[in-house]
Scaffold this active site. Structure first.
Site, PDB file in Angstrom:
ATOM      1  N   GLY A  92       2.551   9.803 -10.924  1.00 23.61           N
ATOM      2  CA  GLY A  92       3.307   8.904 -10.036  1.00 23.61           C
ATOM      3  C   GLY A  92       1.703   9.284  -9.180  1.00 23.61           C
ATOM      4  O   GLY A  92       0.666   9.888  -9.227  1.00 23.61           O
ATOM      5  N   GLY A  94      -0.016   7.960  -5.176  1.00 22.33           N
ATOM      6  CA  GLY A  94       0.562   7.948  -3.709  1.00 22.33           C
ATOM      7  C   GLY A  94      -0.221   7.235  -3.007  1.00 22.33           C
ATOM      8  O   GLY A  94      -1.297   6.369  -4.028  1.00 22.33           O
ATOM      9  N   MET A  96      -3.036   7.900  -1.125  1.00 20.60           N
ATOM     10  CA  MET A  96      -4.518   8.560  -1.598  1.00 20.60           C
ATOM     11  C   MET A  96      -4.592   8.401  -2.871  1.00 20.60           C
ATOM     12  O   MET A  96      -5.967   8.766  -2.883  1.00 20.60           O
ATOM     13  CB  MET A  96      -4.564   9.718  -0.299  1.00 20.60           C
ATOM     14  CG  MET A  96      -4.655   9.556   1.294  1.00 20.60           C
ATOM     15  SD  MET A  96      -4.298  11.472   1.746  1.00 20.60           S
ATOM     16  CE  MET A  96      -5.712  12.218   0.963  1.00 20.60           C
ATOM     17  N   ALA A  97      -3.869   8.757  -3.101  1.00 18.58           N
ATOM     18  CA  ALA A  97      -4.474   9.753  -4.711  1.00 18.58           C
ATOM     19  C   ALA A  97      -3.338   9.815  -6.410  1.00 18.58           C
ATOM     20  O   ALA A  97      -2.391   9.151  -5.582  1.00 18.58           O
ATOM     21  CB  ALA A  97      -4.618  11.460  -4.142  1.00 18.58           C
ATOM     22  N   LYS A  98      -3.726   9.691  -7.187  1.00 16.51           N
ATOM     23  CA  LYS A  98      -3.163  10.571  -8.257  1.00 16.51           C
ATOM     24  C   LYS A  98      -2.299  11.295  -8.570  1.00 16.51           C
ATOM     25  O   LYS A  98      -3.124  12.436  -9.076  1.00 16.51           O
ATOM     26  CB  LYS A  98      -3.834   9.688  -9.112  1.00 16.51           C
ATOM     27  CG  LYS A  98      -3.374   8.631  -9.736  1.00 16.51           C
ATOM     28  CD  LYS A  98      -4.563   7.255 -10.805  1.00 16.51           C
ATOM     29  CE  LYS A  98      -4.514   5.894 -10.646  1.00 16.51           C
ATOM     30  NZ  LYS A  98      -5.547   5.518 -11.415  1.00 16.51           N
ATOM     31  N   VAL A  99      -1.159  11.729  -9.339  1.00 21.72           N
ATOM     32  CA  VAL A  99      -0.992  12.916  -9.735  1.00 21.72           C
ATOM     33  C   VAL A  99      -0.483  13.268 -11.434  1.00 21.72           C
ATOM     34  O   VAL A  99       0.326  12.621 -11.937  1.00 21.72           O
ATOM     35  CB  VAL A  99       0.623  13.664  -8.629  1.00 21.72           C
ATOM     36  CG1 VAL A  99       1.027  14.880  -9.073  1.00 21.72           C
ATOM     37  CG2 VAL A  99       0.158  13.364  -7.223  1.00 21.72           C
ATOM     38  N   LYS A 114      -3.167  16.561  -8.137  1.00 23.43           N
ATOM     39  CA  LYS A 114      -3.638  15.800  -7.494  1.00 23.43           C
ATOM     40  C   LYS A 114      -4.742  15.368  -7.140  1.00 23.43           C
ATOM     41  O   LYS A 114      -5.675  16.360  -7.302  1.00 23.43           O
ATOM     42  CB  LYS A 114      -2.694  15.607  -5.868  1.00 23.43           C
ATOM     43  CG  LYS A 114      -2.750  14.374  -4.863  1.00 23.43           C
ATOM     44  CD  LYS A 114      -2.297  14.614  -3.493  1.00 23.43           C
ATOM     45  CE  LYS A 114      -0.454  14.432  -3.670  1.00 23.43           C
ATOM     46  NZ  LYS A 114      -0.584  13.872  -2.251  1.00 23.43           N
ATOM     47  N   ASP A 214       5.615  14.195   8.549  1.00 24.50           N
ATOM     48  CA  ASP A 214       6.316  13.214   7.910  1.00 24.50           C
ATOM     49  C   ASP A 214       6.926  13.409   6.881  1.00 24.50           C
ATOM     50  O   ASP A 214       6.866  13.494   5.585  1.00 24.50           O
ATOM     51  CB  ASP A 214       4.625  13.262   6.473  1.00 24.50           C
ATOM     52  CG  ASP A 214       4.728  11.078   6.185  1.00 24.50           C
ATOM     53  OD1 ASP A 214       5.222  11.048   6.746  1.00 24.50           O
ATOM     54  OD2 ASP A 214       3.610  11.294   5.804  1.00 24.50           O
TER      55      ASP A 214
HETATM   56  P1  AMP Z   1       1.954  12.106  -3.904  1.00 29.95           P
HETATM   57  O1  AMP Z   1       0.813  11.616  -3.922  1.00 29.95           O
HETATM   58  O2  AMP Z   1       2.395  13.769  -3.000  1.00 29.95           O
HETATM   59  O3  AMP Z   1       2.915  11.002  -2.926  1.00 29.95           O
HETATM   60  O4  AMP Z   1       2.683  11.283  -5.308  1.00 29.95           O
HETATM   61  C1  AMP Z   1       3.292  10.410  -5.725  1.00 29.95           C
HETATM   62  C2  AMP Z   1       3.795  11.106  -7.316  1.00 29.95           C
HETATM   63  O5  AMP Z   1       3.560  12.041  -8.131  1.00 29.95           O
HETATM   64  C3  AMP Z   1       5.634  11.362  -6.316  1.00 29.95           C
HETATM   65  O6  AMP Z   1       5.813  10.737  -6.193  1.00 29.95           O
HETATM   66  C4  AMP Z   1       6.051  12.502  -7.426  1.00 29.95           C
HETATM   67  O7  AMP Z   1       6.605  11.561  -8.572  1.00 29.95           O
HETATM   68  C5  AMP Z   1       4.709  12.876  -8.396  1.00 29.95           C
HETATM   69  N1  AMP Z   1       4.530  14.270  -8.078  1.00 29.95           N
HETATM   70  C6  AMP Z   1       4.097  14.825  -6.698  1.00 29.95           C
HETATM   71  N2  AMP Z   1       3.984  16.164  -6.248  1.00 29.95           N
HETATM   72  C7  AMP Z   1       4.328  16.777  -7.564  1.00 29.95           C
HETATM   73  C8  AMP Z   1       5.043  18.032  -7.720  1.00 29.95           C
HETATM   74  N3  AMP Z   1       4.233  18.517  -7.852  1.00 29.95           N
HETATM   75  N4  AMP Z   1       5.358  18.250  -8.874  1.00 29.95           N
HETATM   76  C9  AMP Z   1       6.026  16.780 -10.273  1.00 29.95           C
HETATM   77  N5  AMP Z   1       5.758  15.683  -9.679  1.00 29.95           N
HETATM   78  C10 AMP Z   1       5.112  15.509  -8.392  1.00 29.95           C
END
Ligand code: AMP
Length: 427
Positions: A92, A94, A96-99, A114, A214
């Site tokens: 996904g 966010g 700020m970043a890609k995960v 991330k 948050d």
């Molecule tokens: P974020 O940058 O934290 O908003 O994360 C973006 C997306 O990545 C989220 O909406 C989740 O779908 C996925 N994600 C974030 N952290 C995790 C994790 N630890 N395990 C699995 N998916 C994650």
């Protein structure tokens, strides 16, 4: 049984192997379907040999747009190399970043990474916030908080944060209507479960001197087994970090739909009670399908947090118990001194509601509030501990009540009759 090697054909090894692994890892095609396509590819006499992606499309295992997206994702992944980790798929994006889902080679385990895009990596503020998130998460160790594993910078200059991989989706994604999501509607029991797990997670963070700041559906991951995990500590702040507090004074940090009034005002002494408010707003959204306050713009939403009375959640969803509604209303009190005095109290109340009892602290708070209203108004007051949804039972001043007047009349009449009887008997 040994798994057949997806690269067994040795044809166009790198790219096709990556495509094969990618489609299997992301569930777009099965291992058997990929092997079948590999076999077809091997037997083809075409000198301009078709790629595995083309054959997967020909067999209708994936669509043309999916093939294009896979290509883009793989190019993206190739550009992002983190030593010691094999990036598998994009989980996904966010703010700020890609995960990414990735394999940590040394321990042969799946993790989530991330990665800050190169452009954001040029901003000192973004990088600082990124590392702060890593450091904050590393101070915590709790089954309901996504575990931090590592932070660093790759030789190519990518900043990354390695964390526990959680199989599941965020509460936000689960609530999205089709086609974006399954449009899940949470039952009271599920909401209490999420509330209790988040309460435990916040208790842990608060005891270690951290305020998350948050808490929201996007920052809570839920596994298919119902385990909720709090993530994204990008805004977390140490309760006694006076320097950070001073530098952030007057600015609103948080997300408009879930932010507490004191965060909106940019107050410097933000503590656990702001997280309680945001948790209350999150539970409200899960229960009613909408956040507590809505508006055209972020500032309109924030204005409503400050000024508008809350519509009790059981007025929007009559299936909610009065007890759970009271818990959420207390968590969402505009004045933080009137909210739960500790996260433990909120957890205690959620446990009471789960076992069919009244919430001790929320009920007590409502009684006290009614008492003080009684003192200040002297007349009209709701004496019931809780109204039915949409119905307010209002009791009038004692002397105005018709029942009391009738009783007084009967008592007066009986005294009069007794006096007359006494006079008659004595004469
Ligand atoms: P974020 O940058 O934290 O908003 O994360 C973006 C997306 O990545 C989220 O909406 C989740 O779908 C996925 N994600 C974030 N952290 C995790 C994790 N630890 N395990 C699995 N998916 C994650």
């Amino acid at each position: 049984m040994a798994q057949p090697d997806l690269n067994a054909t040795g044809i166009s090894a790198n790219l096709d192997t990556e495509v094969g692994k990618f489609v299997v890892d992301s569930g777009l095609a099965t291992r058997e379907e990929v092997l079948l396509c590999r076999e077809q590819q091997k037997q083809s006499s075409d000198p301009n040999q078709r790629s595995l992606a083309d054959i997967l499309v020909e067999n209708s295992f994936i669509t043309v747009p999916q093939a294009k997206r896979i290509k883009r994702a793989l190019e993206d992944r190739r550009r992002t190399q983190i030593p010691g980790f094999e990036l598998q798929s994009l989980l996904g994006k966010g703010a700020m970043a890609k995960v990414y889902k990735a394999r940590q080679v040394s321990l042969d385990r799946i993790v989530a990474i991330k990665v800050l895009p190169k452009k954001s990596g040029e901003s000192a503020e973004f990088v600082e916030r990124f590392y702060k998130e890593g450091r904050a998460a590393a101070r915590l160790s709790h089954p309901n908080i996504v575990q931090a594993i590592d932070v660093g910078q790759s030789p190519d200059g990518y900043h990354y944060f390695v964390m526990e991989y959680v199989e599941g989706s965020t509460l936000y994604d689960l609530m999205q209507p089709p086609p974006q999501g399954p449009g899940k509607q949470f039952t009271e029991g599920e909401v209490i479960d999420v509330g209790l797990q988040m309460g435990e997670a916040l208790m842990h963070a608060h005891r270690r001197g951290l305020v998350h700041r948050d808490v929201k559906p996007k920052n809570i991951l839920l596994t298919p087994q119902g385990v909720a995990k709090l993530t994204d500590l990008g805004l977390a702040r140490e309760i006694d970090d006076k320097q950070a507090a001073e530098s952030e004074a007057g600015k609103a940090y948080g997300t408009p739909y879930y932010i507490s009034p004191e965060q909106i005002r940019g107050e410097i002494d933000i503590d656990f009670r702001s997280d309680i408010y945001s948790l209350g707003a999150t539970l409200y959204h899960l229960l009613t399908g909408r956040p507590p306050f809505e508006g055209e713009t972020p500032s309109a939403v924030m204005h409503r947090h400050l000024k508008d009375p809350l519509v009790p959640p059981d007025h929007l969803n009559p299936d909610i118990s009065a007890g759970l509604s009271e818990v959420i209303e207390l968590a969402l009190h505009k004045d933080k001194t009137e909210r739960y005095a500790s996260t433990e109290e909120m957890v205690e109340d959620l446990k009471a509601v789960r076992s069919g009892r009244a919430p001790i602290h929320a009920r007590h708070a409502i009684d006290l509030e009614q008492l003080s209203r009684l003192e200040s108004s002297g007349a009209t007051i709701d004496l019931e501990p809780r109204r039915s949804p949409g119905v307010t039972i209002v009791q009038q001043s004692l002397w105005e009540h018709p029942g009391v007047l009738v009783l007084l009349g009967v008592a007066g009449l009986s005294v009069l009759i007794n006096i007359i009887l006494a006079i008659l008997l004595t004469t």
